[in-house]
Design a protein around this motif. Structure first.
Motif, PDB file in Angstrom:
ATOM      1  N   MET A 149       0.850  -1.187   0.000  1.00 35.60           N
ATOM      2  CA  MET A 149       0.000   0.000   0.000  1.00 35.60           C
ATOM      3  C   MET A 149       0.888   1.239   0.000  1.00 35.60           C
ATOM      4  O   MET A 149       1.673   1.448   0.931  1.00 35.60           O
ATOM      5  CB  MET A 149      -0.905   0.022   1.236  1.00 35.60           C
ATOM      6  CG  MET A 149      -1.623   1.361   1.462  1.00 35.60           C
ATOM      7  SD  MET A 149      -2.686   1.914   0.087  1.00 35.60           S
ATOM      8  CE  MET A 149      -4.087   0.793   0.276  1.00 35.60           C
ATOM      9  N   PRO A 150       0.812   2.090  -1.014  1.00 33.89           N
ATOM     10  CA  PRO A 150       1.597   3.326  -1.006  1.00 33.89           C
ATOM     11  C   PRO A 150       1.205   4.207   0.184  1.00 33.89           C
ATOM     12  O   PRO A 150       0.027   4.323   0.521  1.00 33.89           O
ATOM     13  CB  PRO A 150       1.217   3.996  -2.338  1.00 33.89           C
ATOM     14  CG  PRO A 150       0.763   2.863  -3.205  1.00 33.89           C
ATOM     15  CD  PRO A 150       0.072   1.907  -2.280  1.00 33.89           C
ATOM     16  N   PHE A 151       2.192   4.826   0.816  1.00 35.82           N
ATOM     17  CA  PHE A 151       1.911   5.667   1.974  1.00 35.82           C
ATOM     18  C   PHE A 151       3.058   6.652   2.165  1.00 35.82           C
ATOM     19  O   PHE A 151       4.145   6.504   1.595  1.00 35.82           O
ATOM     20  CB  PHE A 151       1.721   4.826   3.236  1.00 35.82           C
ATOM     21  CG  PHE A 151       2.967   4.132   3.713  1.00 35.82           C
ATOM     22  CD1 PHE A 151       3.779   4.702   4.687  1.00 35.82           C
ATOM     23  CD2 PHE A 151       3.355   2.917   3.162  1.00 35.82           C
ATOM     24  CE1 PHE A 151       4.933   4.071   5.116  1.00 35.82           C
ATOM     25  CE2 PHE A 151       4.520   2.282   3.580  1.00 35.82           C
ATOM     26  CZ  PHE A 151       5.311   2.864   4.559  1.00 35.82           C
ATOM     27  N   ALA A 152       2.795   7.659   2.995  1.00 35.90           N
ATOM     28  CA  ALA A 152       3.825   8.601   3.419  1.00 35.90           C
ATOM     29  C   ALA A 152       3.574   8.926   4.882  1.00 35.90           C
ATOM     30  O   ALA A 152       2.419   8.967   5.327  1.00 35.90           O
ATOM     31  CB  ALA A 152       3.790   9.870   2.569  1.00 35.90           C
ATOM     32  N   ALA A 321       3.827  10.389  -5.775  1.00 35.32           N
ATOM     33  CA  ALA A 321       5.000   9.813  -6.435  1.00 35.32           C
ATOM     34  C   ALA A 321       5.161   8.341  -6.076  1.00 35.32           C
ATOM     35  O   ALA A 321       5.523   7.517  -6.922  1.00 35.32           O
ATOM     36  CB  ALA A 321       6.255  10.595  -6.054  1.00 35.32           C
ATOM     37  N   ALA A 322       4.866   7.983  -4.821  1.00 40.14           N
ATOM     38  CA  ALA A 322       4.939   6.580  -4.407  1.00 40.14           C
ATOM     39  C   ALA A 322       3.886   5.752  -5.136  1.00 40.14           C
ATOM     40  O   ALA A 322       4.150   4.619  -5.556  1.00 40.14           O
ATOM     41  CB  ALA A 322       4.747   6.469  -2.899  1.00 40.14           C
ATOM     42  N   ILE A 323       2.688   6.308  -5.297  1.00 39.30           N
ATOM     43  CA  ILE A 323       1.635   5.620  -6.043  1.00 39.30           C
ATOM     44  C   ILE A 323       2.082   5.366  -7.483  1.00 39.30           C
ATOM     45  O   ILE A 323       1.800   4.313  -8.065  1.00 39.30           O
ATOM     46  CB  ILE A 323       0.327   6.442  -6.010  1.00 39.30           C
ATOM     47  CG1 ILE A 323      -0.242   6.489  -4.587  1.00 39.30           C
ATOM     48  CG2 ILE A 323      -0.713   5.868  -6.974  1.00 39.30           C
ATOM     49  CD1 ILE A 323      -1.382   7.482  -4.413  1.00 39.30           C
ATOM     50  N   PRO A 327      10.872   5.279  -6.177  1.00 41.48           N
ATOM     51  CA  PRO A 327      11.485   4.625  -5.019  1.00 41.48           C
ATOM     52  C   PRO A 327      11.390   5.472  -3.759  1.00 41.48           C
ATOM     53  O   PRO A 327      11.490   6.705  -3.808  1.00 41.48           O
ATOM     54  CB  PRO A 327      12.943   4.436  -5.448  1.00 41.48           C
ATOM     55  CG  PRO A 327      13.173   5.458  -6.512  1.00 41.48           C
ATOM     56  CD  PRO A 327      11.861   5.613  -7.220  1.00 41.48           C
ATOM     57  N   ALA A 328      11.226   4.799  -2.622  1.00 36.14           N
ATOM     58  CA  ALA A 328      11.046   5.488  -1.346  1.00 36.14           C
ATOM     59  C   ALA A 328      12.219   6.389  -1.001  1.00 36.14           C
ATOM     60  O   ALA A 328      12.042   7.479  -0.430  1.00 36.14           O
ATOM     61  CB  ALA A 328      10.826   4.470  -0.233  1.00 36.14           C
ATOM     62  N   GLU A 329      13.433   5.952  -1.343  1.00 34.76           N
ATOM     63  CA  GLU A 329      14.625   6.720  -0.993  1.00 34.76           C
ATOM     64  C   GLU A 329      14.606   8.123  -1.597  1.00 34.76           C
ATOM     65  O   GLU A 329      15.242   9.041  -1.060  1.00 34.76           O
ATOM     66  CB  GLU A 329      15.882   5.984  -1.456  1.00 34.76           C
ATOM     67  CG  GLU A 329      16.144   4.674  -0.739  1.00 34.76           C
ATOM     68  CD  GLU A 329      15.383   3.505  -1.332  1.00 34.76           C
ATOM     69  OE1 GLU A 329      15.673   2.360  -0.938  1.00 34.76           O
ATOM     70  OE2 GLU A 329      14.494   3.733  -2.205  1.00 34.76           O
ATOM     71  N   ALA A 330      13.879   8.294  -2.703  1.00 35.89           N
ATOM     72  CA  ALA A 330      13.811   9.602  -3.353  1.00 35.89           C
ATOM     73  C   ALA A 330      12.672  10.461  -2.805  1.00 35.89           C
ATOM     74  O   ALA A 330      12.492  11.599  -3.242  1.00 35.89           O
ATOM     75  CB  ALA A 330      13.636   9.423  -4.867  1.00 35.89           C
ATOM     76  N   LEU A 331      11.924   9.924  -1.856  1.00 33.47           N
ATOM     77  CA  LEU A 331      10.708  10.591  -1.365  1.00 33.47           C
ATOM     78  C   LEU A 331      10.781  10.846   0.133  1.00 33.47           C
ATOM     79  O   LEU A 331       9.796  10.739   0.851  1.00 33.47           O
ATOM     80  CB  LEU A 331       9.485   9.736  -1.697  1.00 33.47           C
ATOM     81  CG  LEU A 331       9.330   9.328  -3.169  1.00 33.47           C
ATOM     82  CD1 LEU A 331       8.157   8.392  -3.353  1.00 33.47           C
ATOM     83  CD2 LEU A 331       9.185  10.567  -4.051  1.00 33.47           C
ATOM     84  N   GLN A 332      11.962  11.197   0.606  1.00 34.39           N
ATOM     85  CA  GLN A 332      12.195  11.445   2.026  1.00 34.39           C
ATOM     86  C   GLN A 332      12.761  12.844   2.203  1.00 34.39           C
ATOM     87  O   GLN A 332      13.756  13.193   1.567  1.00 34.39           O
ATOM     88  CB  GLN A 332      13.160  10.407   2.595  1.00 34.39           C
ATOM     89  CG  GLN A 332      12.655   8.980   2.450  1.00 34.39           C
ATOM     90  CD  GLN A 332      13.718   7.939   2.747  1.00 34.39           C
ATOM     91  OE1 GLN A 332      14.909   8.239   2.758  1.00 34.39           O
ATOM     92  NE2 GLN A 332      13.293   6.711   2.991  1.00 34.39           N
TER      93      GLN A 332
END
Length: 348
Positions: A149-152, A321-323, A327-332
């Motif tokens: 599940m995409p999340f932030a 962007a996650a949806i 990649p998660a590393e680019a969204l922190q």
């Protein structure tokens, strides 16, 4: 212009019939498919607006596998008032011009915090989720990772889990706050900290203790109270603290909970008044706040601004962007406070 119809909600077929087009053509025009002529797309989209057309979520999921809905999951007992409104304002700003819509899913920390997450994941009712009150090893984070599940998250985990997040650097805040108080000549400091089970408690404690050590300062601890407590409980805790033989001459308020809108600051000032202590003279206060100015206070205090509206915007961008599979590393991202504002409200 077509008059808006009453009764059954308009469908793709309603628009197609009104314009003499096929349902497939209408569907593609509403998705702004460039293979459909611009004039036809504009005509279909205008007709949809006039009719008050809204796509069926169930039909959308069947066709695309998506709902175009994201959920903000909030603790109703802590995150009330301006925190929620600022967060939602930022999210809706970031959603403007996208296909996504926001729903708010409330829960109570007195119950199972996993319950709303399981519901949203198992029912496939959203494309992504935003959560806050992050724990070092957060069960919700593990669950959503395991179920794709995409999340932030508004905050960071410590367990080596890679996921999108936006966080305020609470370690930096604590160091800035202690440094300001040290520069004012304060030697004994108290920290109104977050609950110990939350990640930002650890960040804040680390910054507070490191800066105390660097300046050779002493901590005077609050007993059995955090920023999750009520205004009344914080008030009495401050009163009791200031009646001790060795009392603080500086207070750092970590915000969160009631303090996001100035509630904790109000409680601190009330507690000082109960103990007969003057803010700005016998004790200085540094507080983290949602707003740069709180004109209801006449006392001198110092603030570090935490922009929750910006947090909402950035969390939403990361989630979308996650949806889309980034990649998660680019969204922190981490918001680092730079300074303290010394605020002395003017007396008219």
């Amino acid at each position: 212009m077509t008059l808006v119809r009453h009764g059954s909600p308009p469908t793709l077929k309603t628009i197609a019939t009104a314009l003499g087009l096929g349902v497939t053509t209408v569907s593609r025009a509403l998705r702004d498919d460039p293979k459909i002529g611009l004039k036809t797309r504009m005509s279909v989209q205008e007709e949809a607006r006039n009719l008050g057309y809204r796509p069926s979520r169930a039909g959308l999921r069947l066709r695309t596998g998506k709902t175009n809905v994201i959920s903000l999951v909030l603790d109703t007992q802590e995150q009330v008032g301006s925190f929620v409104s600022e967060m939602i304002f930022g999210i809706t700003e970031a959603l403007a011009g996208t296909a996504y819509h926001l729903i708010v899913t409330p829960y109570s920390r007195l119950k199972d915090a996993m319950e709303p997450i399981r519901y949203l994941v198992e029912t496939e009712s959203v494309d992504g989720i935003i959560i806050s009150r992050i724990e070092p090893d957060d069960e919700r984070v593990r669950y959503m990772l395991e179920h794709d599940m995409p999340f932030a998250t508004h905050g960071r985990t410590f367990a080596g889990l890679q996921h999108p997040y936006y966080d305020f650097d609470n370690e930096a805040f604590a160091r800035i706050a202690v440094r300001r108080l040290a520069n004012l000549g304060r030697r004994r400091l108290a920290l109104l900290a977050p609950p110990a089970d939350l990640s930002f408690h650890d960040h804040m404690r680390q910054g507070f203790q490191r800066e105390l050590s660097q300046h050779g300062l002493e901590e005077v601890r609050f007993q059995a109270v955090t920023n999750d407590n009520s205004i009344e409980q914080i008030r009495y805790a401050v009163r009791d603290l200031m009646r001790q033989p060795v009392r603080p001459d500086g207070i750092v308020s970590s915000s969160g909970g009631v303090s996001g809108t100035g509630g904790a600051l109000l409680a601190i000032i009330a507690g000082l008044a109960d103990a007969g202590v003057s803010p700005g003279r016998e004790v200085d206060i540094v507080t983290k706040q949602l707003f740069k100015r709180l004109p209801i206070f006449r006392e001198q205090y110092h603030i570090v601004h935490e922009d929750v509206r910006e947090a909402g915007r950035e969390l939403t961008k990361s989630l979308i962007a996650a949806i889309d599979g980034q990649p998660a590393e680019a969204l922190q991202s981490l918001a680092i406070p730079a300074n303290v504002i010394w605020q002395i409200p003017e007396i008219p």
